[in-house]
Scaffold this motif. Structure first.
Motif, mmCIF file in Angstrom:
data_model
loop_
_atom_site.group_PDB
_atom_site.id
_atom_site.type_symbol
_atom_site.label_atom_id
_atom_site.label_comp_id
_atom_site.label_asym_id
_atom_site.label_seq_id
_atom_site.Cartn_x
_atom_site.Cartn_y
_atom_site.Cartn_z
ATOM 1 N N ARG A 99 0.824 -1.114 -0.071
ATOM 2 C CA ARG A 99 -0.040 0.026 -0.058
ATOM 3 C C ARG A 99 0.874 1.133 0.181
ATOM 4 N NH1 ARG A 99 -5.497 0.185 0.696
ATOM 5 N NH2 ARG A 99 -5.406 2.387 0.672
ATOM 6 N N ASP A 100 0.698 2.066 -0.812
ATOM 7 C CA ASP A 100 1.683 3.145 -1.054
ATOM 8 C C ASP A 100 1.365 4.394 -0.478
ATOM 9 O OD1 ASP A 100 -0.414 4.077 -2.528
ATOM 10 O OD2 ASP A 100 0.496 4.380 -4.414
ATOM 11 N N ASP A 101 0.226 4.333 0.466
ATOM 12 C CA ASP A 101 -0.151 5.373 1.362
ATOM 13 C C ASP A 101 0.337 5.040 2.819
ATOM 14 O OD1 ASP A 101 -2.030 3.422 1.749
ATOM 15 O OD2 ASP A 101 -3.839 4.694 1.675
ATOM 16 N N GLU A 102 1.253 4.086 3.081
ATOM 17 C CA GLU A 102 1.126 3.640 4.299
ATOM 18 C C GLU A 102 2.544 4.381 5.099
ATOM 19 O OE1 GLU A 102 3.450 0.837 6.133
ATOM 20 O OE2 GLU A 102 4.697 1.577 4.318
ATOM 21 N N ASP A 103 3.386 4.915 4.113
ATOM 22 C CA ASP A 103 4.759 5.468 4.559
ATOM 23 C C ASP A 103 4.411 6.641 5.699
ATOM 24 O OD1 ASP A 103 7.190 6.179 5.140
ATOM 25 O OD2 ASP A 103 7.446 6.627 2.948
ATOM 26 N N ILE A 104 4.605 6.534 6.861
ATOM 27 C CA ILE A 104 4.443 7.695 7.789
ATOM 28 C C ILE A 104 5.837 8.420 8.190
ATOM 29 C CG2 ILE A 104 2.387 6.700 8.794
ATOM 30 C CD1 ILE A 104 4.083 6.413 11.447
ATOM 31 N N ILE A 105 6.949 7.804 7.793
ATOM 32 C CA ILE A 105 8.174 8.502 8.163
ATOM 33 C C ILE A 105 8.682 9.351 6.854
ATOM 34 C CG2 ILE A 105 10.757 7.876 8.182
ATOM 35 C CD1 ILE A 105 9.123 6.887 10.455
ATOM 36 N N GLY A 106 8.198 8.897 5.507
ATOM 37 C CA GLY A 106 8.464 9.743 4.512
ATOM 38 C C GLY A 106 9.928 9.289 3.729
ATOM 39 N N SER A 107 10.125 7.878 3.897
ATOM 40 C CA SER A 107 11.205 7.310 3.500
ATOM 41 C C SER A 107 11.410 6.937 1.908
ATOM 42 C CB SER A 107 11.527 5.970 3.841
ATOM 43 O OG SER A 107 11.979 6.155 5.256
ATOM 44 N N TYR A 108 9.802 6.766 1.338
ATOM 45 C CA TYR A 108 9.663 6.333 -0.078
ATOM 46 C C TYR A 108 8.330 7.271 -0.805
ATOM 47 C CZ TYR A 108 11.948 2.198 1.991
ATOM 48 O OH TYR A 108 12.920 1.526 2.868
ATOM 49 N N SER A 109 7.815 8.032 0.149
ATOM 50 C CA SER A 109 6.893 8.651 -0.229
ATOM 51 C C SER A 109 6.861 10.127 0.270
ATOM 52 C CB SER A 109 5.481 8.271 -0.369
ATOM 53 O OG SER A 109 4.235 8.896 -0.858
ATOM 54 N N ARG A 110 7.415 11.093 -0.387
ATOM 55 C CA ARG A 110 7.342 12.259 0.575
ATOM 56 C C ARG A 110 6.355 13.481 -0.068
ATOM 57 N NH1 ARG A 110 13.926 13.658 1.305
ATOM 58 N NH2 ARG A 110 14.558 11.246 1.734
ATOM 59 N N LEU A 111 5.602 13.048 -0.898
ATOM 60 C CA LEU A 111 4.503 13.951 -1.462
ATOM 61 C C LEU A 111 3.271 14.164 -0.494
ATOM 62 C CD1 LEU A 111 4.311 12.673 -4.957
ATOM 63 C CD2 LEU A 111 5.639 14.341 -4.059
ATOM 64 N N ARG A 112 2.943 13.293 0.390
ATOM 65 C CA ARG A 112 1.911 13.399 1.328
ATOM 66 C C ARG A 112 2.209 12.671 2.579
ATOM 67 N NH1 ARG A 112 -1.996 9.134 -1.835
ATOM 68 N NH2 ARG A 112 -0.484 7.447 -1.931
ATOM 69 N N ASN A 113 1.304 13.003 3.607
ATOM 70 C CA ASN A 113 1.597 12.156 5.113
ATOM 71 C C ASN A 113 0.938 10.913 4.639
ATOM 72 O OD1 ASN A 113 2.865 14.324 6.237
ATOM 73 N ND2 ASN A 113 0.932 15.148 7.395
ATOM 74 N N GLY A 114 1.531 9.882 5.207
ATOM 75 C CA GLY A 114 1.252 8.405 5.143
ATOM 76 C C GLY A 114 -0.030 8.220 6.198
ATOM 77 N N ARG A 115 -0.690 7.162 6.132
ATOM 78 C CA ARG A 115 -1.851 7.076 6.876
ATOM 79 C C ARG A 115 -1.304 5.965 8.031
ATOM 80 N NH1 ARG A 115 -6.296 4.227 3.674
ATOM 81 N NH2 ARG A 115 -7.175 4.041 5.586
ATOM 82 N N LEU A 116 -1.649 6.549 9.462
ATOM 83 C CA LEU A 116 -1.239 5.680 10.295
ATOM 84 C C LEU A 116 -2.068 4.509 10.914
ATOM 85 C CD1 LEU A 116 0.574 5.656 13.050
ATOM 86 C CD2 LEU A 116 -1.044 7.272 14.129
ATOM 87 N N TYR A 117 -3.189 4.763 10.529
ATOM 88 C CA TYR A 117 -4.326 3.699 10.599
ATOM 89 C C TYR A 117 -4.804 2.973 9.555
ATOM 90 C CZ TYR A 117 -4.426 5.487 15.394
ATOM 91 O OH TYR A 117 -4.405 5.978 16.703
#
Length: 337
Positions: A99-117
């Motif tokens: 799931r490309d929206d799960e990254d909350i650190i920003g290591s792989y996707s820096r365009l948006r905040n990831g989803r914590l839940y």
């Protein structure tokens, strides 16, 4: 220490050394706080190949969850010495492909905040297929029978994980808040790199924790009243993360019999007994060498009352009260020794 391998591990479980190197080099990825990020394209080529390859079903995966700096890596390293186990240490690159929206650190996707839940509705058919394909590919390459995935933040996503892997098991890491806060502060100071530290790239993790974990969750409304969104002190932030993580851990342990609380202080004092009990819970065969490695690798550290006393003058009184209350509930948990 490359791939969490030390000389004791190599001597104790030489046949498992390759499985760790495979996980480290081809599956886990390099987060923003580490060196060697130039290798990530190789990791992602392998992961995309596994997704295209498809196929495979992964039975009863084991997830180590909770909060970082609570013994999660230690527990994973010990279980990695079991002959049936393939251990993945925070394979967030894998989960980013799932799931490309799960990254909350920003290591792989820096365009948006990831989803914590994430919840069951986030585990559609394609997500389930990708997850099983990736983990099955790792098991095949590493010649392992059972996967152990250490990813602490999955404590906020247990229902999602259960939807992907219905027979998943959770090992829930728990440690004294005061030693955890000190450990997080020390780690963050020593691992800062390229604008990232414990709190993510440009504080992305911190903002996600505060917005999604505090402001958007009614069960954590009391934390929101402390108005600490702009807190910069590492120990205050770590206190809030500990609260969010341990409240989620309590909910998981109290509601799901397929979860097992692992208290760090007990693990380091009784390593053989604790690992024996954990292997039994996980349905893994007894393994004297795994217990022996546990006994040889743990370091007993006394809980220092000075940690708490020093924090009394730093943390807001309301935060200390909330931490004390949650820690008391954890200590009273019937399944935590």
């Amino acid at each position: 220490m490359i791939a969490q391998l030390d000389s004791r591990f190599i001597r104790t479980a030489p046949s498992r050394t390759a499985s760790r190197l495979i996980g480290y080099t081809l599956f886990e990825g390099r987060p923003a706080t580490t060196k060697g990020r130039w290798w990530n394209p190789v990791v992602f080529r392998n992961l995309r190949f596994a997704v295209r390859r498809r196929g495979g079903y992964v039975a009863a995966p084991i997830f180590i969850v909770g909060m970082g700096r609570t013994g999660t890596t230690l527990l994973g390293r010990i279980l990695a010495a079991h002959p049936d186990v393939g251990f993945l240490n925070e394979p967030k690159a894998m989960w980013h492909v799932i799931r490309d929206d799960e990254d909350i650190i920003g290591s792989y996707s820096r365009l948006r905040n990831g989803r914590l839940y994430l919840g069951p509705s986030d585990a559609d058919g394609s997500v389930v297929e990708r997850a099983h394909a990736l983990f099955a590919w790792y098991l095949w390459l590493s010649r392992s029978k059972r996967v152990v995935d250490k990813y602490p933040e999955l404590v906020f996503r247990d229902a999602f994980v259960r939807a992907v892997f219905p027979d998943a098991l959770f090992l829930v890491a728990i440690r004294s808040p005061w030693t955890t806060l000190r450990s997080v502060s020390n780690w963050s100071a020593s691992h800062a790199a390229d604008g990232a530290n414990w709190w993510g790239v440009r504080d992305q993790k911190w903002h996600t924790l505060w917005t999604q974990g505090v402001l958007e969750r009614p069960e954590n409304a009391d934390i929101g009243t402390l108005e600490l969104a702009s807190a910069n002190d590492e120990r205050i932030r770590a206190g809030i993360e500990w609260l969010l993580s341990m409240r989620a851990a309590l909910s998981l342990v109290e509601s799901d019999p397929s979860s097992y609380p692992v208290r760090y202080e007990t693990l380091v004092r009784q390593p053989r007994e604790q690992i024996s009990a954990i292997l039994s819970f996980c349905g893994l065969a007894e393994c004297p060498r795994t217990e022996a490695y546990a006994a040889s690798t743990v370091t007993v550290t006394e809980q220092n009352d000075d940690d708490r006393n020093r924090l009394l003058s730093i943390l807001p009184a309301g935060l200390i009260s909330a931490i004390d209350e949650t820690w008391a509930r954890l200590e009273a948990c019937g399944r935590m020794s």
